[in-house]
Design a protein around this motif. Structure first.
Motif, mmCIF file in Angstrom:
data_model
loop_
_atom_site.group_PDB
_atom_site.id
_atom_site.type_symbol
_atom_site.label_atom_id
_atom_site.label_comp_id
_atom_site.label_asym_id
_atom_site.label_seq_id
_atom_site.Cartn_x
_atom_site.Cartn_y
_atom_site.Cartn_z
ATOM 1 N N UNK A 24 1.300 -18.288 -9.455
ATOM 2 C CA UNK A 24 2.497 -18.757 -8.565
ATOM 3 C C UNK A 24 2.189 -19.721 -7.551
ATOM 4 N N UNK A 25 3.009 -20.562 -7.106
ATOM 5 C CA UNK A 25 2.774 -21.357 -5.935
ATOM 6 C C UNK A 25 3.345 -20.940 -4.592
ATOM 7 N N UNK A 26 3.911 -19.517 -4.670
ATOM 8 C CA UNK A 26 4.454 -18.879 -3.536
ATOM 9 C C UNK A 26 3.538 -18.209 -2.769
ATOM 10 N N UNK A 27 2.335 -18.103 -3.058
ATOM 11 C CA UNK A 27 1.393 -17.053 -2.215
ATOM 12 C C UNK A 27 0.274 -17.951 -1.710
ATOM 13 N N UNK A 28 -0.435 -17.284 -0.711
ATOM 14 C CA UNK A 28 -1.327 -17.889 -0.221
ATOM 15 C C UNK A 28 -2.829 -17.416 -0.664
ATOM 16 N N UNK A 29 -2.966 -16.285 -1.280
ATOM 17 C CA UNK A 29 -3.900 -15.643 -2.013
ATOM 18 C C UNK A 29 -3.646 -14.623 -3.058
ATOM 19 N N UNK A 30 -4.623 -14.263 -3.885
ATOM 20 C CA UNK A 30 -4.289 -13.439 -5.208
ATOM 21 C C UNK A 30 -3.869 -11.870 -4.686
ATOM 22 N N UNK A 31 -3.021 -11.404 -5.264
ATOM 23 C CA UNK A 31 -2.595 -10.108 -5.046
ATOM 24 C C UNK A 31 -2.502 -9.160 -6.587
ATOM 25 N N UNK A 32 -2.390 -8.066 -6.408
ATOM 26 C CA UNK A 32 -2.191 -7.002 -7.378
ATOM 27 C C UNK A 32 -1.232 -6.036 -7.272
ATOM 28 N N UNK A 33 -0.292 -5.377 -8.318
ATOM 29 C CA UNK A 33 0.242 -4.168 -8.267
ATOM 30 C C UNK A 33 0.793 -3.512 -9.580
ATOM 31 N N UNK A 34 1.263 -2.470 -9.362
ATOM 32 C CA UNK A 34 1.709 -1.934 -10.852
ATOM 33 C C UNK A 34 0.889 -0.797 -11.041
ATOM 34 N N UNK A 35 1.442 0.234 -11.822
ATOM 35 C CA UNK A 35 0.724 1.369 -12.404
ATOM 36 C C UNK A 35 0.668 1.346 -13.921
ATOM 37 N N UNK A 36 1.758 1.432 -14.700
ATOM 38 C CA UNK A 36 1.596 1.336 -16.336
ATOM 39 C C UNK A 36 1.579 -0.062 -16.449
ATOM 40 N N UNK A 37 2.289 -0.782 -16.043
ATOM 41 C CA UNK A 37 2.286 -2.449 -16.489
ATOM 42 C C UNK A 37 1.896 -3.297 -15.199
ATOM 43 N N UNK A 38 0.514 -3.134 -14.896
ATOM 44 C CA UNK A 38 0.038 -3.878 -13.634
ATOM 45 C C UNK A 38 0.022 -5.456 -13.759
#
Length: 539
Positions: A170-184
């Motif tokens: 995505x072009x909306x972020x400044x750096x990589x991120x991660x989240x989620x449990x079952x469908x990360x």
């Protein structure tokens, strides 16, 4: 009293957890992260367990019982002794005190629950951050770059993670991120996608967060700080837990045979594009400015333990935390009969007697939800004779106002003692340039390790610093001597600039060597880049 007891319990849990983290600082980040998050879980479970578990009443000593709030109704509704038979005559001669207005009781009840407002605000911010993640995922595109897909497959095999992981950009972020449990989800920004040579490091870091269920731990920390927003140690523990989660993910990157200097350079680069963690409920590669130096030093250091948290380690500390938290949640302090007798004796009133006043006083009786009937109680025969004039109402009210002021001062002093703030510390902070600080501000400064000497030295550097700035500088590990040395060279910037220079090794000697070569730049970014590029400043 209930809120104060809960605050004391939360202070104890957080303090014990922070103490354990200090004792185990030679262990790996994953093992210490387990301790920190068990402590956060104990904090969240504390109010729920207090309601669910049977009460464990412990008698309160007399000195502590005097600080507790005792309902005046319980002390004044007892029958009068036989020697006070002349009370009706004196009561008829004494003017009755007007009943307390209903709105006063309502205002008192509203103030009792005012502490819930910050909790609701913090939980609302967390909910908004989670909703933002939903929107980001809906607007993101699937990444099909073979370099990134291959890096993800290798990392999954290495960590034994078999669940499907969505790789988006995505072009909306400044750096990589991660989240989620079952469908990360691992969400990359444009700059990261354009640098496939960093794919192994970024994927290893973000997938480590997924494998360690760090997203659930992040939400746990948010709930703990929202519930105990008034506890400075809870905020310190949450910040340390976040740092340990990031260090554990950094260890996973180094386990993937990524060179430490290359990864340190990546951290410094993405730190300039840090995503606001408060408004984004996810983990990212980019370190905060306050943790950059600690993470870079640890990545470059070969000595720290980098092992995983074993099952026996988790089970042992979980059992220990449970053994501490369950009895603590059930404990309730009640004044003993001896303590009550001591309180009444010190106030000049025997246990069971009426309210010890020189004139008329109120005896409030509860009828439904309101306070009603006001009656006058006779003066104590031991301190007055029949026929003596009653004390005027104005004088009695003046005595009550003075007693109220003394009580408020006592509450203030008690709160300062509970938070561990001495009068010397408060006076020292005032002399350092921070007068009129509230007890919460003093507690936050003390929890952040800010001493009056440190605050005075930081103000002496010539920077315009607020108390929050000084606390942030202390958390970064910045010293006044370092800032003063840089400013003597004409290198002026903010705290983030000095922290960036310090984290990569820009020292006074380095600047001096550069100037001997004719490089006289005073720009913090240029100095940071020169040092990170490996320039030693040698002529």
């Amino acid at each position: 009293m209930t809120l104060l007891l809960l605050a004391l319990k939360s202070l104890l849990v957080a303090a014990v957890t922070l103490g354990l983290l200090r004792l185990t600082r030679a262990r790996s980040a994953a093992e210490r992260s387990t301790i920190a998050h068990l402590g956060l879980f104990a904090l969240v479970a504390l109010p729920l367990a207090s309601l669910a578990l049977p009460a464990l009443d412990l008698p309160l000593p007399a000195p502590m019982a005097q600080m507790a709030t005792v309902d005046p109704v319980e002390r004044t509704t007892a029958p009068l002794p036989a020697r006070d038979k002349a009370a009706p005559i004196a009561a008829a001669m004494s003017p009755a005190v007007p009943a307390e207005p209903v709105w006063v009781g309502a205002l008192s009840g509203a103030a009792r629950y005012a502490f819930l407002l910050p909790t609701l605000v913090l939980l609302a911010l967390t909910l908004a951050a989670l909703l933002r993640l939903v929107g980001l995922r809906a607007r993101a595109d699937v990444l099909v770059d073979p370099d990134w897909l291959s890096a993800l497959a290798r990392a999954q095999r290495r960590m034994g993670f078999k669940n499907g992981t969505a790789l988006l950009w995505s072009d909306e972020l400044g750096s990589p991120v991660s989240w989620g449990l079952m469908r990360p989800v691992i969400l990359l920004n444009n700059a990261a996608v354009a640098a496939p040579e960093q794919a192994e490091a970024i994927i290893a870091h973000e997938l480590a967060h997924v494998v360690h269920f760090d997203w659930a731990k992040l939400i746990l920390a948010r709930v703990a700080t929202a519930t105990f927003w008034f506890n400075p140690l809870a905020w310190v523990l949450a910040r340390e837990a976040h740092q340990l989660r990031e260090e554990s993910a950094d260890d996973a990157v180094l386990a993937a045979n990524i060179a430490g200097p290359d990864y340190a350079e990546l951290l410094i680069g993405v730190a300039r594009h840090q995503c606001r963690g408060t408004l984004l409920g996810a983990h990212g590669v980019a370190p905060s400015k306050s943790s950059l130096g600690r993470r870079v030093r640890r990545v470059l250091d070969q000595s720290p333990a980098r092992g995983r948290s074993g099952r026996s380690w988790v089970a042992g500390f979980a059992t220990g935390m449970l053994s501490m938290a369950v009895p603590l949640a059930a404990v309730t302090f009640v004044p003993s009969h001896t303590a009550l007798a001591t309180i009444h004796t010190q106030s000049g009133q025997p246990l069971g007697a009426g309210t010890p006043t020189e004139g008329a006083s109120r005896v409030a009786t509860k009828t439904g939800a309101t306070r009603s009937t006001t009656v006058a109680v006779a003066p104590n025969p031991a301190s007055s004779t029949l026929g003596s004039a009653p004390v005027p109402i104005a004088a009695w009210q003046g005595q009550q106002a003075q007693t109220s002021r003394q009580s408020d001062n006592g509450d203030d002093a008690a709160e300062m003692r509970v938070l561990g703030i001495s009068s010397d510390y408060r006076r020292g902070m005032a002399e350092a340039g921070f007068p009129n600080l509230s007890s919460d501000e003093l507690a936050e400064a003390r929890a952040g390790g800010v001493s009056p000497e440190y605050a005075r030295d930081m103000r002496a550097t010539g920077m315009r610093l607020s108390l929050d700035d000084v606390i942030e500088a202390r958390n970064m590990g910045l010293s006044a001597a370092y800032i003063a040395a840089m400013r003597r060279f004409g290198i002026k910037g903010d705290l983030d600039d000095y922290q960036g220079m310090r984290s990569v090794g820009v020292t006074a000697d380095f600047v001096r060597r550069l100037r001997s070569r004719g490089i006289k730049t005073t720009d913090p970014d240029e100095l940071t880049s020169l040092r990170a590029a490996g320039s030693a400043g040698d002529p």
